[in-house]
Write a protein that holds these residues in place. Structure first.
Motif, PDB file in Angstrom:
ATOM      1  N   LEU A 122       7.191 -21.368   9.006  1.00 26.19           N
ATOM      2  CA  LEU A 122       6.730 -21.490   7.624  1.00 26.19           C
ATOM      3  C   LEU A 122       7.795 -22.137   6.749  1.00 26.19           C
ATOM      4  O   LEU A 122       7.480 -22.913   5.834  1.00 26.19           O
ATOM      5  CB  LEU A 122       6.357 -20.114   7.067  1.00 26.19           C
ATOM      6  CG  LEU A 122       5.145 -19.423   7.694  1.00 26.19           C
ATOM      7  CD1 LEU A 122       5.017 -18.007   7.155  1.00 26.19           C
ATOM      8  CD2 LEU A 122       3.869 -20.207   7.439  1.00 26.19           C
ATOM      9  N   LEU A 123       9.061 -21.847   7.015  1.00 30.78           N
ATOM     10  CA  LEU A 123      10.147 -22.359   6.172  1.00 30.78           C
ATOM     11  C   LEU A 123      10.407 -23.853   6.369  1.00 30.78           C
ATOM     12  O   LEU A 123      11.182 -24.445   5.617  1.00 30.78           O
ATOM     13  CB  LEU A 123      11.426 -21.563   6.429  1.00 30.78           C
ATOM     14  CG  LEU A 123      11.392 -20.090   5.999  1.00 30.78           C
ATOM     15  CD1 LEU A 123      12.718 -19.418   6.295  1.00 30.78           C
ATOM     16  CD2 LEU A 123      11.028 -19.945   4.530  1.00 30.78           C
ATOM     17  N   ARG A 124       9.761 -24.461   7.350  1.00 29.94           N
ATOM     18  CA  ARG A 124       9.878 -25.905   7.516  1.00 29.94           C
ATOM     19  C   ARG A 124       9.123 -26.657   6.414  1.00 29.94           C
ATOM     20  O   ARG A 124       9.357 -27.841   6.197  1.00 29.94           O
ATOM     21  CB  ARG A 124       9.312 -26.324   8.875  1.00 29.94           C
ATOM     22  CG  ARG A 124      10.070 -25.792  10.075  1.00 29.94           C
ATOM     23  CD  ARG A 124       9.316 -26.122  11.350  1.00 29.94           C
ATOM     24  NE  ARG A 124       9.905 -25.465  12.525  1.00 29.94           N
ATOM     25  CZ  ARG A 124       9.315 -25.427  13.722  1.00 29.94           C
ATOM     26  NH1 ARG A 124       8.129 -25.994  13.896  1.00 29.94           N
ATOM     27  NH2 ARG A 124       9.920 -24.815  14.731  1.00 29.94           N
ATOM     28  N   GLN A 168      13.029 -17.943  -2.990  1.00 31.47           N
ATOM     29  CA  GLN A 168      13.743 -19.194  -3.238  1.00 31.47           C
ATOM     30  C   GLN A 168      13.414 -20.268  -2.210  1.00 31.47           C
ATOM     31  O   GLN A 168      13.720 -21.444  -2.414  1.00 31.47           O
ATOM     32  CB  GLN A 168      15.250 -18.946  -3.283  1.00 31.47           C
ATOM     33  CG  GLN A 168      15.692 -18.185  -4.533  1.00 31.47           C
ATOM     34  CD  GLN A 168      17.195 -18.154  -4.677  1.00 31.47           C
ATOM     35  OE1 GLN A 168      17.932 -18.294  -3.709  1.00 31.47           O
ATOM     36  NE2 GLN A 168      17.663 -17.982  -5.912  1.00 31.47           N
ATOM     37  N   ASN A 169      12.775 -19.855  -1.119  1.00 33.34           N
ATOM     38  CA  ASN A 169      12.333 -20.811  -0.109  1.00 33.34           C
ATOM     39  C   ASN A 169      10.902 -21.279  -0.345  1.00 33.34           C
ATOM     40  O   ASN A 169      10.330 -21.980   0.492  1.00 33.34           O
ATOM     41  CB  ASN A 169      12.421 -20.183   1.285  1.00 33.34           C
ATOM     42  CG  ASN A 169      13.814 -19.732   1.633  1.00 33.34           C
ATOM     43  OD1 ASN A 169      14.124 -18.548   1.534  1.00 33.34           O
ATOM     44  ND2 ASN A 169      14.681 -20.658   2.021  1.00 33.34           N
ATOM     45  N   ASN A 170      10.328 -20.882  -1.489  1.00 31.86           N
ATOM     46  CA  ASN A 170       8.936 -21.215  -1.809  1.00 31.86           C
ATOM     47  C   ASN A 170       7.965 -20.708  -0.740  1.00 31.86           C
ATOM     48  O   ASN A 170       6.942 -21.335  -0.470  1.00 31.86           O
ATOM     49  CB  ASN A 170       8.753 -22.715  -2.034  1.00 31.86           C
ATOM     50  CG  ASN A 170       9.351 -23.169  -3.350  1.00 31.86           C
ATOM     51  OD1 ASN A 170       9.284 -22.452  -4.352  1.00 31.86           O
ATOM     52  ND2 ASN A 170       9.956 -24.345  -3.351  1.00 31.86           N
ATOM     53  N   SER A 225       0.874 -21.115  -7.256  1.00 33.48           N
ATOM     54  CA  SER A 225       2.225 -21.535  -6.865  1.00 33.48           C
ATOM     55  C   SER A 225       3.344 -20.695  -7.476  1.00 33.48           C
ATOM     56  O   SER A 225       4.488 -20.762  -7.024  1.00 33.48           O
ATOM     57  CB  SER A 225       2.434 -23.004  -7.242  1.00 33.48           C
ATOM     58  OG  SER A 225       2.272 -23.185  -8.648  1.00 33.48           O
ATOM     59  N   TYR A 226       3.041 -19.881  -8.502  1.00 29.20           N
ATOM     60  CA  TYR A 226       4.070 -19.042  -9.130  1.00 29.20           C
ATOM     61  C   TYR A 226       3.721 -17.566  -8.986  1.00 29.20           C
ATOM     62  O   TYR A 226       4.165 -16.729  -9.754  1.00 29.20           O
ATOM     63  CB  TYR A 226       4.232 -19.425 -10.602  1.00 29.20           C
ATOM     64  CG  TYR A 226       5.529 -18.984 -11.238  1.00 29.20           C
ATOM     65  CD1 TYR A 226       6.760 -19.398 -10.736  1.00 29.20           C
ATOM     66  CD2 TYR A 226       5.532 -18.144 -12.345  1.00 29.20           C
ATOM     67  CE1 TYR A 226       7.947 -18.998 -11.323  1.00 29.20           C
ATOM     68  CE2 TYR A 226       6.713 -17.739 -12.950  1.00 29.20           C
ATOM     69  CZ  TYR A 226       7.918 -18.162 -12.429  1.00 29.20           C
ATOM     70  OH  TYR A 226       9.099 -17.761 -13.012  1.00 29.20           O
ATOM     71  N   ILE A 227       2.916 -17.257  -7.970  1.00 28.62           N
ATOM     72  CA  ILE A 227       2.497 -15.878  -7.731  1.00 28.62           C
ATOM     73  C   ILE A 227       3.062 -15.417  -6.391  1.00 28.62           C
ATOM     74  O   ILE A 227       2.749 -15.986  -5.345  1.00 28.62           O
ATOM     75  CB  ILE A 227       0.959 -15.757  -7.720  1.00 28.62           C
ATOM     76  CG1 ILE A 227       0.375 -16.159  -9.075  1.00 28.62           C
ATOM     77  CG2 ILE A 227       0.537 -14.322  -7.372  1.00 28.62           C
ATOM     78  CD1 ILE A 227      -1.138 -16.193  -9.106  1.00 28.62           C
ATOM     79  N   THR A 228       3.903 -14.401  -6.415  1.00 27.94           N
ATOM     80  CA  THR A 228       4.424 -13.819  -5.171  1.00 27.94           C
ATOM     81  C   THR A 228       4.770 -12.359  -5.408  1.00 27.94           C
ATOM     82  O   THR A 228       5.051 -11.942  -6.537  1.00 27.94           O
ATOM     83  CB  THR A 228       5.639 -14.612  -4.650  1.00 27.94           C
ATOM     84  OG1 THR A 228       5.883 -14.229  -3.290  1.00 27.94           O
ATOM     85  CG2 THR A 228       6.893 -14.388  -5.494  1.00 27.94           C
ATOM     86  N   GLY A 229       4.700 -11.567  -4.344  1.00 30.79           N
ATOM     87  CA  GLY A 229       4.982 -10.142  -4.432  1.00 30.79           C
ATOM     88  C   GLY A 229       3.907  -9.346  -5.135  1.00 30.79           C
ATOM     89  O   GLY A 229       4.143  -8.221  -5.573  1.00 30.79           O
ATOM     90  N   GLN A 230       2.694  -9.892  -5.195  1.00 35.06           N
ATOM     91  CA  GLN A 230       1.621  -9.263  -5.968  1.00 35.06           C
ATOM     92  C   GLN A 230       0.519  -8.708  -5.067  1.00 35.06           C
ATOM     93  O   GLN A 230       0.349  -9.140  -3.928  1.00 35.06           O
ATOM     94  CB  GLN A 230       1.016 -10.271  -6.945  1.00 35.06           C
ATOM     95  CG  GLN A 230       2.023 -10.867  -7.910  1.00 35.06           C
ATOM     96  CD  GLN A 230       2.753  -9.811  -8.717  1.00 35.06           C
ATOM     97  OE1 GLN A 230       2.129  -8.957  -9.346  1.00 35.06           O
ATOM     98  NE2 GLN A 230       4.077  -9.862  -8.693  1.00 35.06           N
TER      99      GLN A 230
END
Length: 240
Positions: A122-124, A168-170, A225-230
């Motif tokens: 995924l981090l690629r 930070q890795n999107n 794109s700005y939603i995480t940890g929800q």
């Protein structure tokens, strides 16, 4: 650029609806299943109209070796949607050790191990997503579904913590918490019990699998794109 999503539990009602929704948007799909090969074959047939790549993968995620069986068949990857799960019903004091271990493996160990193993892929990407299908019971708890509530709560805790490590890795990490959904998971309930559940939901009905799939689609889209940890609750106002 082609994009690939892994859908675990794709032979279930929510899994099927999610596969169809993402296919409409051009996602290529790894469709995981355990036993229901007939449903996966039917899903593959229905997905042909979208001219995407569909890769079926069989693995038992309720066992320790299932994750490796699945992960070794994944190559390019942009998103994981973990939807595998069952919900035993009964008193906690009557729950045996085998059931507890199976539920921990299927709902906690396997998704964590799968994410750990596949995160390098995924981090690629410039951006990527993980969505875990939790439950309303992971948020509020349910009598007679104590183990299910516990493991679904663990998924939410994982989302809230792992999302911070990879932000930070999107790599976006979120959960969806459906309420009662009109799928085979409710087969063990009588009509009167279903009616009682519906009457307790402010919207007065069960969710459709397509409504849960729409939430997955949103979380995998640029609009999120700005939603995480929800935890996105899709429950008709139930237990809010």
């Amino acid at each position: 650029m082609q994009k690939y999503a892994l859908l675990t539990g794709a032979s279930g009602g929510i899994g099927r609806a999610t596969a169809l929704e993402l296919a409409k948007e051009g996602w290529n799909l790894y469709v995981h299943y355990f036993q229901n090969v007939q449903e996966i074959e039917r899903l593959q047939s229905d997905l042909k109209q979208y001219h995407i790549e569909v890769i079926p993968i069989q693995a038992d995620l309720a066992t320790a070796g299932g994750v490796n069986d699945l992960a070794k068949q994944i190559f390019q990857l942009d998103a994981i949607v973990y939807m595998s799960g069952i919900a035993p019903y009964g008193l906690f004091i009557d729950t045996n050790d085998d059931t507890i271990e199976m539920m921990l493996q299927l709902h906690v160990k396997s998704p964590l191990q799968l994410v750990r193993n596949l995160t390098p892929k995924l981090l690629r990407n410039q951006t990527s997503s993980i969505v875990l299908m939790s439950s309303i019971w992971g948020q509020t708890g349910a009598a007679c579904e104590v183990i299910y509530s516990t493991v679904k709560g663990a998924q939410i805790a994982f989302v809230k913590s792992f999302s911070k490590e990879v932000a930070q890795n999107n790599l976006l990490v979120n959960a969806i918490a459906p309420g009662a959904v009109d799928t085979q998971m409710l087969q063990g309930f009588s009509e009167s019990e279903i009616s009682e559940i519906e009457s307790s939901i402010p919207m007065g009905r069960l969710a459709k699998p397509e409504e849960i799939a729409a939430a997955v689609s949103f979380l995998l889209s640029p609009k999120a794109s700005y939603i995480t940890g929800q935890v996105l609750a899709v429950n008709g106002g139930w237990y809010n």
